[in-house]
Design a protein around this motif. Structure first.
Motif, PDB file in Angstrom:
ATOM      1  N   ARG A 167      30.399 -11.940  12.665  1.00 20.82           N
ATOM      2  CA  ARG A 167      29.625 -13.177  12.805  1.00 20.82           C
ATOM      3  C   ARG A 167      28.264 -13.037  12.142  1.00 20.82           C
ATOM      4  O   ARG A 167      27.583 -14.028  11.899  1.00 20.82           O
ATOM      5  N   PHE A 221      21.995 -16.394  19.423  1.00 21.93           N
ATOM      6  CA  PHE A 221      22.045 -14.981  19.786  1.00 21.93           C
ATOM      7  C   PHE A 221      20.848 -14.512  20.615  1.00 21.93           C
ATOM      8  O   PHE A 221      20.622 -13.336  20.772  1.00 21.93           O
ATOM      9  N   TYR A 260      27.825  -9.451  17.601  1.00 15.20           N
ATOM     10  CA  TYR A 260      28.114 -10.111  16.323  1.00 15.20           C
ATOM     11  C   TYR A 260      29.568  -9.934  15.905  1.00 15.20           C
ATOM     12  O   TYR A 260      29.961 -10.323  14.816  1.00 15.20           O
ATOM     13  N   LEU A 261      30.350  -9.281  16.760  1.00 11.98           N
ATOM     14  CA  LEU A 261      31.753  -9.075  16.432  1.00 11.98           C
ATOM     15  C   LEU A 261      32.563 -10.156  17.139  1.00 11.98           C
ATOM     16  O   LEU A 261      32.641 -10.185  18.357  1.00 11.98           O
ATOM     17  N   GLY A 262      33.128 -11.079  16.372  1.00  9.39           N
ATOM     18  CA  GLY A 262      33.895 -12.171  16.961  1.00  9.39           C
ATOM     19  C   GLY A 262      35.376 -11.849  16.988  1.00  9.39           C
ATOM     20  O   GLY A 262      35.836 -10.946  16.297  1.00  9.39           O
ATOM     21  N   THR A 263      36.094 -12.608  17.788  1.00 10.47           N
ATOM     22  CA  THR A 263      37.550 -12.470  17.805  1.00 10.47           C
ATOM     23  C   THR A 263      38.152 -13.808  17.434  1.00 10.47           C
ATOM     24  O   THR A 263      37.690 -14.847  17.891  1.00 10.47           O
ATOM     25  N   ILE A 264      39.192 -13.769  16.635  1.00  9.09           N
ATOM     26  CA  ILE A 264      39.828 -15.008  16.213  1.00  9.09           C
ATOM     27  C   ILE A 264      41.346 -14.817  16.240  1.00  9.09           C
ATOM     28  O   ILE A 264      41.861 -13.825  15.736  1.00  9.09           O
ATOM     29  N   ARG A 291      32.777 -22.513   7.941  1.00 11.59           N
ATOM     30  CA  ARG A 291      32.547 -21.081   7.790  1.00 11.59           C
ATOM     31  C   ARG A 291      33.593 -20.288   8.567  1.00 11.59           C
ATOM     32  O   ARG A 291      33.716 -19.081   8.387  1.00 11.59           O
ATOM     33  N   GLY A 292      34.259 -20.967   9.484  1.00 10.25           N
ATOM     34  CA  GLY A 292      35.330 -20.303  10.231  1.00 10.25           C
ATOM     35  C   GLY A 292      34.838 -19.418  11.357  1.00 10.25           C
ATOM     36  O   GLY A 292      35.504 -18.457  11.733  1.00 10.25           O
ATOM     37  N   ASP A 293      33.654 -19.725  11.908  1.00  8.06           N
ATOM     38  CA  ASP A 293      33.122 -18.936  13.013  1.00  8.06           C
ATOM     39  C   ASP A 293      33.741 -19.430  14.323  1.00  8.06           C
ATOM     40  O   ASP A 293      33.173 -20.254  15.041  1.00  8.06           O
ATOM     41  N   TYR A 294      34.922 -18.893  14.618  1.00  8.76           N
ATOM     42  CA  TYR A 294      35.741 -19.324  15.747  1.00  8.76           C
ATOM     43  C   TYR A 294      34.976 -19.353  17.073  1.00  8.76           C
ATOM     44  O   TYR A 294      35.130 -20.261  17.879  1.00  8.76           O
ATOM     45  N   GLU A 295      34.143 -18.354  17.280  1.00  7.39           N
ATOM     46  CA  GLU A 295      33.446 -18.213  18.564  1.00  7.39           C
ATOM     47  C   GLU A 295      32.550 -19.414  18.900  1.00  7.39           C
ATOM     48  O   GLU A 295      32.322 -19.701  20.057  1.00  7.39           O
ATOM     49  N   LYS A 339      29.439 -24.523  10.742  1.00  7.23           N
ATOM     50  CA  LYS A 339      29.651 -23.086  10.909  1.00  7.23           C
ATOM     51  C   LYS A 339      31.015 -22.820  11.558  1.00  7.23           C
ATOM     52  O   LYS A 339      31.721 -21.894  11.176  1.00  7.23           O
ATOM     53  N   ARG A 367      42.509 -20.239   9.168  1.00  8.85           N
ATOM     54  CA  ARG A 367      43.168 -19.366  10.148  1.00  8.85           C
ATOM     55  C   ARG A 367      43.122 -19.894  11.579  1.00  8.85           C
ATOM     56  O   ARG A 367      43.571 -19.230  12.498  1.00  8.85           O
ATOM     57  N   CYS A 409      42.151  -8.885   8.798  1.00 12.24           N
ATOM     58  CA  CYS A 409      43.357  -9.011   7.986  1.00 12.24           C
ATOM     59  C   CYS A 409      43.068  -9.336   6.520  1.00 12.24           C
ATOM     60  O   CYS A 409      43.983  -9.549   5.741  1.00 12.24           O
ATOM     61  N   THR A 410      41.798  -9.417   6.152  1.00 15.31           N
ATOM     62  CA  THR A 410      41.499  -9.703   4.750  1.00 15.31           C
ATOM     63  C   THR A 410      40.628  -8.593   4.160  1.00 15.31           C
ATOM     64  O   THR A 410      39.489  -8.415   4.575  1.00 15.31           O
ATOM     65  N   ARG A 446      33.885 -15.371   5.609  1.00 19.09           N
ATOM     66  CA  ARG A 446      34.271 -14.614   6.800  1.00 19.09           C
ATOM     67  C   ARG A 446      34.958 -13.292   6.448  1.00 19.09           C
ATOM     68  O   ARG A 446      35.990 -13.274   5.781  1.00 19.09           O
ATOM     69  N   TYR A 471      36.277 -10.446  13.498  1.00 21.40           N
ATOM     70  CA  TYR A 471      35.583 -10.909  12.300  1.00 21.40           C
ATOM     71  C   TYR A 471      34.088 -10.741  12.519  1.00 21.40           C
ATOM     72  O   TYR A 471      33.631 -10.611  13.656  1.00 21.40           O
ATOM     73  N   VAL A 515      28.886 -14.242   8.500  1.00 25.74           N
ATOM     74  CA  VAL A 515      29.922 -15.272   8.328  1.00 25.74           C
ATOM     75  C   VAL A 515      29.460 -16.442   7.453  1.00 25.74           C
ATOM     76  O   VAL A 515      30.269 -17.110   6.810  1.00 25.74           O
ATOM     77  N   LYS A 533      33.956 -21.869  21.315  1.00 20.68           N
ATOM     78  CA  LYS A 533      34.043 -21.599  22.750  1.00 20.68           C
ATOM     79  C   LYS A 533      33.014 -22.397  23.533  1.00 20.68           C
ATOM     80  O   LYS A 533      33.259 -22.794  24.660  1.00 20.68           O
TER      81      LYS A 533
END
Ligand SMILES: [Zn+2]
Ligand SMILES: [Zn+2]
Ligand SMILES: [Zn+2]
Lengths: 465, 225
Positions: free
Chosen positions: A89, B7, A72-76, B94-98, B90, B137, A100-101, A96, A87, A92, B101
């Motif tokens: 997940r 998940f 559940y730990l994302g990288t951005i 929501r900014g869920d970058y992953e 999302k 971001r 940095c926040t 988020r 960040y 989220v 992918k």
């Protein structure tokens, strides 16, 4: 709004802000201030920053939801910092949390909640059993006890039982939260609470709720919403503490724990406590009170077991097990609606078409967009037979139903689920009984234990008469 | 490995086919199957599912530009069904970058099939406004463009932000060009964005490249909305 030119906030401004933000743990975007207003608030130390993640030897933990699972730990790659950030997940959907926040907590004066003289506008009466439990709860609040478990059977009338305790807390000027796992339940309770405490500020919080502020003295919320609170509540009532997802998802106890003040009282409500709570009760290590009898005074319907030899074979062909159809034709009270629990969504949908009952039959499951509507139609008796997955096992009340579980040996039907399912029958005093039958192809521990625990409760209830 | 959407654990069959290198999977079968690829007949201009070679949208554009449409064509991979809308919400909002992918993987596969023969061409992502970028971001279009095997250059910028979704279709079509070029080029370009809806945004960008003399201006988008 704030007067940012004058460094000192007026008393009313400050009171307003305190009500709004004390006890909250928020992201910057959840604080409704312009950049100037916010800078001023920071300068005057109304908020303090707290890091969004804590690194513990091998993992990172989100400080808002408590998640520490790696997946559940994302990288951005953050376009502002030009750096990679972590960040969360897990949470989220609620904004988020990233490295940095920072998260912000209220650092201004403590909120003073109103001490109501006579807040309860509910005029109903409790049964003597309900009253005993609610008195115990009042005591716990007065004595600032840490925790009390109320073990009340399905249909005990627990909402009304809470009213005296909540009244007491409101008299003492406390802030209260009732957290429950399901949004349906929050929506159902909200009007009842507003009716019962007409002059108290009450808000209902769930995903997509019209109320968002969460600054009322009495908050009804889904457990998820608690991730935005820290040190907020004097009285925390956790409904259905045994229910999925509360006992499965470690985030929820984490958030619930953080949301209450250090000196607070927690009330756990459950009809089917998990092992851990049952053990504590048996060993008398947790203060508890039983409500072993329904509000109408009749015992809980005890399930009967019916063995079906070719159950799997028949289900594969999308046929009802023959013993089920036999039972169906000979029901004691054919005018009752029928609630049939099955193990999978597919089975619910396939069985719906497989037999002509000459009645209105529907199926429902968690992802069914018409779920709310179908439940309403069933309640209004516009549907005669409702096939459902375990989503209707708790929280819903129908006045007069028989209940069947088809393939009760299946894993999804654990002891708690079966007790809850059986608890759907005989809810109304006009029809306080109802048949509950488990159709199975092999007795499981869960079935045996469920029946035993229902009988045990009935015995306990009998002793009170 | 877990599905980046639900998940659940992704179960990989171990047999002879696992020995052949495959692009990484991010979604489990259940989640992947909920995405709908555009497979049938489509508009040759904009990828909309259509029995006609040129759909009604594109007929409008043809008349609008009187044969001088700055956009050569758009190619999209997926339809905008409910599941895709949930994923986009999302990812972007929501900014869920992953989540992106999973899209990157489809996006690069689709590119190899459709554009691999093109030479001397660059990918240009549709930019966000500075304000929006600060909030999110990351730029989802850049994320997609970076998944391609051709050079990616961020030479577009957006000077003011307006919420596209709040405008009517007419307002959107007739609104002013929000983009600027940071430098001029004369190669062919592929404009990259997450979704092609009315085609207005893409054409605003395309017209700038046309003005500086780019030969062909394609659009490659994840979704035909
Ligand atoms: Zn989190
Ligand atoms: Zn999945
Ligand atoms: Zn078209």
């Amino acid at each position: 709004m704030l007067n940012t030119k004058n460094p000192l906030y007026s008393t009313t401004d400050l009171q307003e802000l305190t009500k709004r933000y004390s006890g909250k743990l928020l992201l910057r975007q959840e604080i409704d201030m312009t950049q100037d207003e916010f800078s001023s608030a920071i300068k005057h130390q109304l908020f303090s920053e707290t890091p969004p993640f804590k690194s513990k030897s091998f993992f990172y933990q989100c400080q808002r939801c408590g998640n520490n699972k790696k997946y559940y730990l994302g990288t951005i790659p953050c376009a502002v910092c030009q750096k990679n950030h972590y960040y969360c997940r897990k949470c989220v959907e609620m904004g988020r949390v990233m490295t940095c926040t920072p998260l912000y907590i209220w650092n201004g004066p403590e909120a003073n909640w109103e001490m109501h003289e006579n807040p309860c506008t509910w005029s109903g009466e409790l049964t003597s059993v309900q009253e005993k439990a609610s008195k115990r709860m009042v005591e716990a609040i007065q004595n600032r006890e840490k925790v009390l478990l109320i073990w009340a059977v399905c249909g005990a009338g627990k909402t009304e039982m809470l009213f005296p305790g909540i009244t007491e807390a409101l008299k003492m000027g406390k802030r209260i939260c009732l957290a429950t796992p399901r949004a349906d339940v929050v929506r159902e309770l909200f009007p009842r609470f507003k009716e019962a405490f007409q002059d108290v500020s009450i808000q209902a919080l769930y995903g997509g709720s019209p109320d968002k502020a969460g600054n009322a003295q009495l908050i009804l919320a889904t457990t998820h919403q608690l991730i935005r609170y820290q040190e907020a509540f004097d009285l925390m009532i956790i409904d259905e503490v045994d229910a999925f997802p509360f006992h499965m998802d470690p985030s929820l106890p984490f958030a619930a724990n953080r949301a209450k003040k250090t000196t607070s009282t927690t009330i756990y409500l459950t009809a089917t406590p998990r092992k851990i709570h049952r053990k504590l009760v048996e060993q008398k290590k947790i203060p508890h009170v039983f409500v072993p009898i329904r509000y109408h005074g009749f015992p809980l319907p005890v399930p009967t077991l019916t063995l079906c030899f070719s159950l799997k074979k028949q289900l594969k062909l999308n046929q009802y097990p023959t013993p089920f159809l036999k039972w169906y034709q000979k029901r004691k009270n054919p005018s009752r609606q029928l609630l049939i629990f099955v193990s999978t969504i597919d089975l619910a949908q396939n069985l719906k078409k497989s037999h002509d009952f000459q009645l209105k039959v529907e199926s429902v499951h968690a992802e069914d967009p018409e779920r709310e509507e179908k439940v309403q139609l069933f309640r209004k008796k516009k549907i005669d037979i409702l096939l459902t997955t375990t989503i209707l096992e708790r929280g819903v009340t129908f006045p007069s139903v028989d209940v069947a579980v088809i393939d009760a040996s299946h894993d999804v039907f654990d002891e708690a689920a079966l007790v809850q399912i059986a608890g759907r029958a005989g809810r109304n005093s006009n029809d306080p009984t109802g048949e509950v039958v488990f159709f199975h192809d092999g007795k499981t521990n869960a079935m045996v234990q469920a029946i035993r625990s229902i009988q045990k409760m009935n015995k306990r209830g009998e002793a009170l008469k | 490995m877990k599905c980046t959407w639900c998940f659940e654990e992704i179960i990989v069959d171990v047999n002879w086919s696992t020995l052949i290198p495959k692009p990484p999977t991010y979604l489990c079968d259940t989640c992947e199957n909920k995405l709908v690829k555009i497979t049938g007949q489509r508009c040759m201009m904009c990828s909309r599912e259509s029995k006609m070679k040129l759909c009604s949208d594109c007929t409008y554009w043809k008349e609008h530009y009187k044969g001088e449409d700055p956009l050569t064509s758009n190619y999209s991979l997926f339809t905008y069904n409910q599941h895709m809308q949930d994923m986009i919400a999302k990812w972007k909002y929501r900014g869920d970058y992953e989540v992106g992918k999973a899209f990157q993987s489809y996006f690069s596969q689709g590119f190899k099939q459709k554009f691999s023969k093109m030479k001397n061409i660059i990918a240009v992502p549709i930019p966000l406004s500075e304000e929006r970028l600060e909030e999110r971001r990351f730029n989802q279009a850049l994320m997609l463009a970076e998944a391609l095997t051709i050079p990616c250059e961020e030479i577009l910028e957006r000077d003011h932000s307006e919420k596209q979704s709040k405008k009517t279709r007419y307002q959107r079509i007739s609104s002013e060009n929000p983009f600027k070029l940071k430098k001029t080029i004369n190669k062919s370009v592929i404009l990259v964005d997450d979704i092609y809806t009315t085609g207005t945004t893409i054409r605003h960008a395309a017209s700038l490249f046309k003005q500086v003399g780019c030969e062909a201006i394609y659009a490659y988008t994840l979704i035909r909305g």
